[in-house]
Write an enzyme that holds these catalytic residues in place. Sequence first.
Site, PDB file in Angstrom:
ATOM      1  CE  LYS A  13      46.404  33.922  41.379  1.00 47.39           C
ATOM      2  NZ  LYS A  13      47.296  34.676  41.952  1.00 47.39           N
ATOM      3  NE  ARG A  88      45.528  35.955  47.800  1.00 51.01           N
ATOM      4  CZ  ARG A  88      45.518  36.485  46.712  1.00 51.01           C
ATOM      5  NH1 ARG A  88      44.092  35.975  46.139  1.00 51.01           N
ATOM      6  NH2 ARG A  88      46.125  37.267  46.039  1.00 51.01           N
ATOM      7  NE  ARG A 127      49.847  43.345  38.903  1.00 52.36           N
ATOM      8  CZ  ARG A 127      49.521  42.433  39.447  1.00 52.36           C
ATOM      9  NH1 ARG A 127      49.162  41.283  38.853  1.00 52.36           N
ATOM     10  NH2 ARG A 127      49.684  42.330  40.888  1.00 52.36           N
ATOM     11  NE  ARG A 133      46.341  44.929  42.091  1.00 57.60           N
ATOM     12  CZ  ARG A 133      46.175  43.659  41.941  1.00 57.60           C
ATOM     13  NH1 ARG A 133      46.054  42.818  40.829  1.00 57.60           N
ATOM     14  NH2 ARG A 133      46.502  43.036  42.977  1.00 57.60           N
ATOM     15  NE  ARG A 144      49.365  41.949  45.969  1.00 61.01           N
ATOM     16  CZ  ARG A 144      49.838  42.486  45.023  1.00 61.01           C
ATOM     17  NH1 ARG A 144      50.167  43.821  45.368  1.00 61.01           N
ATOM     18  NH2 ARG A 144      49.765  42.258  43.803  1.00 61.01           N
TER      19      ARG A 144
HETATM   20  P1  ADP Z   1      47.522  39.366  43.569  1.00 59.64           P
HETATM   21  O1  ADP Z   1      47.378  37.784  43.347  1.00 59.64           O
HETATM   22  O2  ADP Z   1      48.132  39.923  42.618  1.00 59.64           O
HETATM   23  O3  ADP Z   1      48.161  39.444  44.787  1.00 59.64           O
HETATM   24  P2  ADP Z   1      44.462  39.448  43.754  1.00 59.64           P
HETATM   25  O4  ADP Z   1      43.539  40.217  42.706  1.00 59.64           O
HETATM   26  O5  ADP Z   1      44.429  37.943  43.654  1.00 59.64           O
HETATM   27  O6  ADP Z   1      46.141  39.851  43.785  1.00 59.64           O
HETATM   28  O7  ADP Z   1      44.200  39.908  45.205  1.00 59.64           O
HETATM   29  C1  ADP Z   1      44.465  41.025  45.650  1.00 59.64           C
HETATM   30  C2  ADP Z   1      43.884  41.086  47.091  1.00 59.64           C
HETATM   31  O8  ADP Z   1      42.524  40.745  47.472  1.00 59.64           O
HETATM   32  C3  ADP Z   1      44.820  40.232  48.196  1.00 59.64           C
HETATM   33  O9  ADP Z   1      45.970  40.856  48.486  1.00 59.64           O
HETATM   34  C4  ADP Z   1      43.812  40.180  49.266  1.00 59.64           C
HETATM   35  O10 ADP Z   1      43.902  41.456  50.158  1.00 59.64           O
HETATM   36  C5  ADP Z   1      42.442  40.214  48.713  1.00 59.64           C
HETATM   37  N1  ADP Z   1      41.871  38.720  48.378  1.00 59.64           N
HETATM   38  C6  ADP Z   1      41.831  38.365  47.095  1.00 59.64           C
HETATM   39  N2  ADP Z   1      41.394  36.876  47.208  1.00 59.64           N
HETATM   40  C7  ADP Z   1      41.576  36.844  48.528  1.00 59.64           C
HETATM   41  C8  ADP Z   1      41.326  35.374  49.273  1.00 59.64           C
HETATM   42  N3  ADP Z   1      40.939  34.218  48.621  1.00 59.64           N
HETATM   43  N4  ADP Z   1      41.352  35.600  50.533  1.00 59.64           N
HETATM   44  C9  ADP Z   1      41.610  36.789  51.255  1.00 59.64           C
HETATM   45  N5  ADP Z   1      41.991  37.859  50.597  1.00 59.64           N
HETATM   46  C10 ADP Z   1      41.740  38.019  49.242  1.00 59.64           C
END
Ligand code: ADP
Length: 192
Positions: A13, A88, A127, A133, A144
Amino acid sequence: MRLVLLGAPGSGKGTQAARLKEYLQIPHISTGDLLRGEVAAGTKLGLEAKEVMARGELVSDDILLGMLEDRLSREDVANGFILDGYPRNLVQAAALDQLLTRIGQPMDYAVQLEVPFDLLVERIAGRAAAEGRSDDNPESVRKRLDVYSNQTAPVIDFYRQQAQLNVVDGVGELDEVFDRIIAAIKPDSDVG
Ligand code: ADP
């Protein structure tokens, strides 16, 4: 054009959103990046979010909605945006829907990047090695992916019911996947 990208961690994404941003000339709004920015800046919100993110859990819906409202009130979204990482869960999906209706800017497209589970795990491992990260450790990755299948996958049905869902095969070269996304949204890629 207002577009939301859906897909599991590792589905690509973020990478595709960055390309779409250049192609469509609209901002890429990544809630993960916004949160990482808060953590890096050491804000109160960042301090609250840090541990939750490191564990691979979801940061509270209230924090996310506030952050998103702020971001969507900026002028640069006048011609649309690419949303990545939100919604999410179903609560977030409903909140977003209400927010966009209230500001008179409904979502045009939802694009789901579909990638088989085994490949997701492989990509995240790659990654992790490259980027380091803090939430790319095995335990948090497992969490996750769990959160994704339990809480985020139902969001796909939400957009399907609204007839806004476009499913795109996320397996292949970056360019190929990008072309598929463009093809999925092309019919009216000149939308607002
Ligand atoms: P990925 O899709 O690789 O898990 P993201 O960068 O989208 O990584 O998100 C990293 C973290 O940020 C998530 O695991 C969560 O803890 C937090 N996060 C991101 N977006 C949201 C959201 N919409 N609601 C709740 N937590 C979020």
